[in-house]
Scaffold this active site. Sequence first.
Site, PDB file in Angstrom:
ATOM      1  N   ASP A 220       0.877  -1.120   0.052  1.00  0.00           N
ATOM      2  CA  ASP A 220       0.020   0.058   0.062  1.00  0.00           C
ATOM      3  C   ASP A 220       1.088   1.200   0.060  1.00  0.00           C
ATOM      4  OD1 ASP A 220      -2.237   1.459   0.095  1.00  0.00           O
ATOM      5  OD2 ASP A 220      -2.349   1.485   2.144  1.00  0.00           O
ATOM      6  N   ASP A 237       3.284   2.470   8.254  1.00  0.00           N
ATOM      7  CA  ASP A 237       2.113   1.504   8.029  1.00  0.00           C
ATOM      8  C   ASP A 237       2.343   0.312   7.128  1.00  0.00           C
ATOM      9  OD1 ASP A 237       0.563   3.383   9.204  1.00  0.00           O
ATOM     10  OD2 ASP A 237      -0.185   4.465   7.164  1.00  0.00           O
TER      11      ASP A 237
END
Length: 312
Positions: A220, A237
Amino acid sequence: MSDSEAEFGLLDTDEAEGVGDEWEEIDVSDTEADRIARKRDREFSEFRKRIKDADQFKVEASVFDDATYGALYKLVQDGHIDAFGGPISTGKEANVYTALSGDEEVAVKVYRINASDFTDMRGYLDGDPRFEGIGSDKKKVVTAWVRKESSNLKRARRAGIRTPKPIAVERNVLVMEYLGTEEGRAKRLNEVHIENPETAYEVVKEYIRRLYDAGLVHGDLSEYNVVFHEGQLYIIDLGQAVTIHHPNAEEFLERDCRNVANFFARQGVDATPEELLAYVREYATPEDDEDTAPGSDDDAVPQGTPADRDGE
């Protein structure tokens, strides 16, 4: 961003013989947080009430189960958290808060088990050799996800990629290094003016290669999870990052390259998704120990037992 912040240095990597399949198993059985929640003694009950009454947690009280309070209580008992601060970010699946640990400010990421649909998480967990057989139990899925994020952060850091340092994990709560200053959290790439986008692109490009070389794909990656901290670029993340053995790893890698190259192309850099993908595939060699990129140590993740790796 100042001139001094425009030159980004890469970290040295640890040498290793090769990535292989030395992935540690992830334990999703009940933790001390679950046991604390079931016991419900006086001290825990008082702690739970104080947290529920705190301004920064009031909005979230309805979505924190007792075991989440148990996890926070255990982290306080273990000395990882001394005082809670305010919220850094609020997301569909997790909230992040500042906290004090001794004299250091840390980030506390709390995944909300009861409030969200975690169907998207399954797409990243299914096919990952670390998470075989966890089933569809929501608590186990989230517990696995949090431990996966901690594991991915450790592996990325050992590969010479700047990420927040994971400090402690308890059930659905991850304590990690806080990237920010007194003025607030570190700024994302999309939030700053990049004075030297060519250099920044070369660093992110190398981060993608090193991550793949270490057996991981972010999954991502974009301008929203690359941040500036103390003049350097950090990747954040990594909860959804998958191993190269994941059935969707190549699709995720192509998407990462597309997002990153297109962003820097908009900054005036001569970058294309095809060129970035070709670079990663040519110079990352996760299955062997041959150095193929100048000035880098291939396959940077050290071998060892799961206990050895968890202690780093």
